[in-house]
Write an enzyme that holds these catalytic residues in place. Structure first.
Site, mmCIF file in Angstrom:
data_model
loop_
_atom_site.group_PDB
_atom_site.id
_atom_site.type_symbol
_atom_site.label_atom_id
_atom_site.label_comp_id
_atom_site.label_asym_id
_atom_site.label_seq_id
_atom_site.Cartn_x
_atom_site.Cartn_y
_atom_site.Cartn_z
ATOM 1 N N GLU A 25 62.343 -56.881 50.792
ATOM 2 C CA GLU A 25 62.979 -57.357 49.654
ATOM 3 C C GLU A 25 64.359 -57.162 49.574
ATOM 4 O O GLU A 25 64.891 -56.283 50.347
ATOM 5 C CB GLU A 25 62.497 -56.784 48.403
ATOM 6 N N ASN A 172 56.074 -64.027 41.157
ATOM 7 C CA ASN A 172 56.161 -62.433 41.432
ATOM 8 C C ASN A 172 55.801 -61.694 40.062
ATOM 9 O O ASN A 172 56.523 -61.777 39.082
ATOM 10 C CB ASN A 172 57.012 -61.974 42.054
ATOM 11 N N GLU A 173 54.920 -60.901 39.742
ATOM 12 C CA GLU A 173 54.403 -60.167 38.535
ATOM 13 C C GLU A 173 55.090 -60.715 37.387
ATOM 14 O O GLU A 173 55.923 -60.092 36.557
ATOM 15 C CB GLU A 173 55.313 -58.673 39.023
ATOM 16 N N TYR A 238 50.369 -49.396 43.615
ATOM 17 C CA TYR A 238 51.108 -48.483 44.210
ATOM 18 C C TYR A 238 50.594 -46.995 44.036
ATOM 19 O O TYR A 238 49.767 -46.794 42.738
ATOM 20 C CB TYR A 238 52.444 -48.449 43.722
ATOM 21 N N GLU A 302 51.565 -55.997 47.654
ATOM 22 C CA GLU A 302 52.195 -54.938 47.345
ATOM 23 C C GLU A 302 51.446 -53.618 47.107
ATOM 24 O O GLU A 302 50.583 -53.623 46.512
ATOM 25 C CB GLU A 302 53.272 -55.091 46.262
ATOM 26 N N GLN A 351 57.618 -50.959 51.420
ATOM 27 C CA GLN A 351 58.552 -52.019 51.941
ATOM 28 C C GLN A 351 58.676 -51.744 53.361
ATOM 29 O O GLN A 351 59.024 -50.580 53.788
ATOM 30 C CB GLN A 351 59.692 -52.493 51.261
HETATM 31 O O1 AHR Z 1 58.507 -53.172 45.924
HETATM 32 C C1 AHR Z 1 59.471 -52.658 44.793
HETATM 33 C C2 AHR Z 1 59.010 -53.677 43.425
HETATM 34 O O2 AHR Z 1 57.751 -53.065 42.965
HETATM 35 C C3 AHR Z 1 58.932 -54.977 43.592
HETATM 36 O O3 AHR Z 1 59.959 -55.739 43.472
HETATM 37 C C4 AHR Z 1 58.005 -55.412 42.393
HETATM 38 O O4 AHR Z 1 57.298 -56.632 42.680
HETATM 39 C C5 AHR Z 1 57.215 -54.253 42.206
HETATM 40 O O5 AHR Z 1 56.973 -54.001 40.745
#
Ligand code: AHR
Length: 497
Positions: A25, A172-173, A238, A302, A351
């Site tokens: 990103e 995205n999201e 995450y 992600e 990332q």
């Molecule tokens: O990876 C960081 C961020 O986490 C990304 O930009 C977003 O898609 C997610 O919330």
């Protein structure tokens, strides 16, 4: 002693190589500095792209890279990043640190990067501020071989042949920063974009925005309203260690330090990351109801361990160190993705360079390969291999507060008939004796590569690496069995012929 059973005779789905994908990103030093340094840099590069980083990524056989975000994609206009660099628009990266984005890394540079790495590109369209025509034009620009305003523009910008961009994310999201949409609304927007962009691009693989972790209502609505109109449904999850045992909420505020953590925090991190299993299981169960023929893939585009940024760095840049704990996190998640290979066909670590759980860290001309990088090296033989049966008979370990399995494993057989077993010892303190029992055919040789260290061990700039892959000596096969001692906090690849 734990017993590891591996049965080559029972095969399941093919492990799509894209499970070993990555995410990049325009965030901090992921692109600028980490991947792209510009043609005039003293750092060795090819058309501005770092040669050391490309060589390292080729070594782990990176199959696919997602770009340009993330949140950045939610307001990115691809037209800002093409044409002569001096004419490209400077914008403010309002998502990440408010820094100036000069767009010197745009579509041509990203696709050049993918060609240098030898992987597939996966682009994310802006459906929040951009309209269907904008995304459709982008796809014509990169994919159309005949004459059209967009393909002519591509040629004017120096690229005759189209690239082959197949994977495209529709937003995205979009439940959050990507438009704050309700699932019903997003599902209709997806249908609108997907039907429009397919006009000139019949071979596209479209990925719909998936749920925010355990938001199963989102998953259900998307499966009901969009169903097989999408090729893949995304999922973002995450690992944030300080948030204990609650996957029903998204715990932004609960990150812990990337280094210098204690044993309690270590096991909490592992418990949290093990939640990827039930999360996929429940998501898959919903998908199975609406799509029993498995036409729609689950795309975990992600994932990773998200810690606090390193003290003294720009907090908007999300730069964090990477320890053996992160290596164990990677090993667990990759084993889980392998185990769900019949539905999970892509995953993208967040990332790739210098941001969140990276495989590579850079500082100026220096490059460090993180423990997570080495896990991707140990696991690369699973790419496109067939998953086979494996399970572990073992005790739970951990603290009074947090119990986890002692070992975590998956196994596959490749086209040449080699069996690869990847196994992590989750104990922070104790080596684990393993008795491996092999079935399905007679094996004649065993080879073990592994990574081990203290849970806080990591590789640093300017110092010899502490964490790297070693060969394990003295492991021998007898009657389709072998024993080995896996050190504490370790990840191994066992190859059987
Ligand atoms: O990876 C960081 C961020 O986490 C990304 O930009 C977003 O898609 C997610 O919330």
């Amino acid at each position: 002693m734990a017993i590891l059973f591996v049965n080559e005779a029972r095969t399941y789905a093919k492990i799509n190589k894209n499970i070993y994908g990555h995410f990049t990103e325009h965030l901090g030093n992921c692109i600028y500095g980490g991947i792209y340094v510009g043609e005039n840099s003293a750092i060795p590069n090819v058309r501005g792209i770092r040669s050391d980083v490309v060589a390292a990524l080729r070594q782990i056989r990176v199959p696919i890279i997602r770009w340009p975000g993330g949140c950045f994609a939610e307001y990115y206009n691809w037209l800002d990043g093409i044409g002569p660099k001096e004419n490209r628009k400077c914008i403010v990266n309002t998502s990440w640190g408010g820094v100036t984005e000069d767009n010197s890394f745009g579509t041509h540079e990203f696709l050049d990067f993918c060609e240098q790495v030898g992987c597939e590109p996966y682009i994310t369209g802006n459906i929040c501020a951009g309209d269907p025509r904008e995304l459709s034009d982008w796809l014509d620009y990169v994919n159309f071989s005949g004459r059209s305003p967009m393909s002519d523009l591509r040629r004017k910008n120096g690229r005759e042949e189209p690239w082959k961009v197949r994977y495209v994310g529709i937003g995205n999201e979009n439940w959050g920063g990507g438009g704050n949409m309700r699932p019903e609304y997003y599902a209709d927007v997806f249908r609108q974009f997907a039907s429009y962009i397919r006009r000139n691009n019949h071979d596209l693989y479209t990925v719909a925005c998936g749920s925010n972790g355990a938001d199963y209502e989102w998953t259900e609505k998307l499966m009901q309203i969009v169903g097989p109109r999408m090729n893949g449904l995304a999922l973002h999850f995450y690992t944030m260690p300080e948030y204990y045992r609650n996957i029903e909420r998204f715990p932004w505020e609960k990150k812990g330090p990337a280094t210098g953590f204690d044993v309690a925090n270590y096991y909490r991190t592992l418990t949290r990351t093990l939640d990827m299993g039930p999360l996929i299981e429940k998501t898959k169960a919903i998908m199975d109801i609406y799509d029993p023929e498995r036409k729609v893939d689950l795309v975990v585009d992600e994932w990773g361990a998200w810690h606090l940024p390193e003290p003294g760095t720009n907090p908007g840049f999300l730069f964090q160190q990477n320890t053996m704990r992160d290596a164990i996190v990677a090993a667990i998640n990759l084993n889980i993705f392998n185990q769900y290979a019949e539905r999970v066909t892509m995953a993208n670590l967040a990332q790739m360079v210098n941001v969140i759980q990276s495989v590579i860290l850079t500082k100026g001309e220096e490059m460090v390969l993180t423990p997570t990088y080495h896990v991707f090296d140990l696991y690369k033989a699973h790419q496109d291999a067939m998953r086979i049966e494996s399970y572990v008979q073992q005790d739970l370990i951990g603290t009074e507060e947090t119990q986890v399995p002692g070992l975590h494993a998956s196994a596959s057989v490749d086209e040449q008939g080699n069996v690869h077993v990847t196994v992590a010892n989750l104990s922070a303190t104790d080596a684990q004796n393993i008795r491996a029992v092999l079935e399905g055919r007679k094996f004649s040789s065993v080879h073990v590569r592994y990574l081990a260290g203290d849970m806080n061990d990591h590789n640093e700039f300017g110092k010899a690496p502490r964490v790297f892959i070693r060969d394990m000596q003295g492991v021998t096969l007898a009657d389709n069995e072998f024993t080995m001692e896996l050190p504490a906090c370790a990840v191994a690849e066992i190859t059987l012929h």
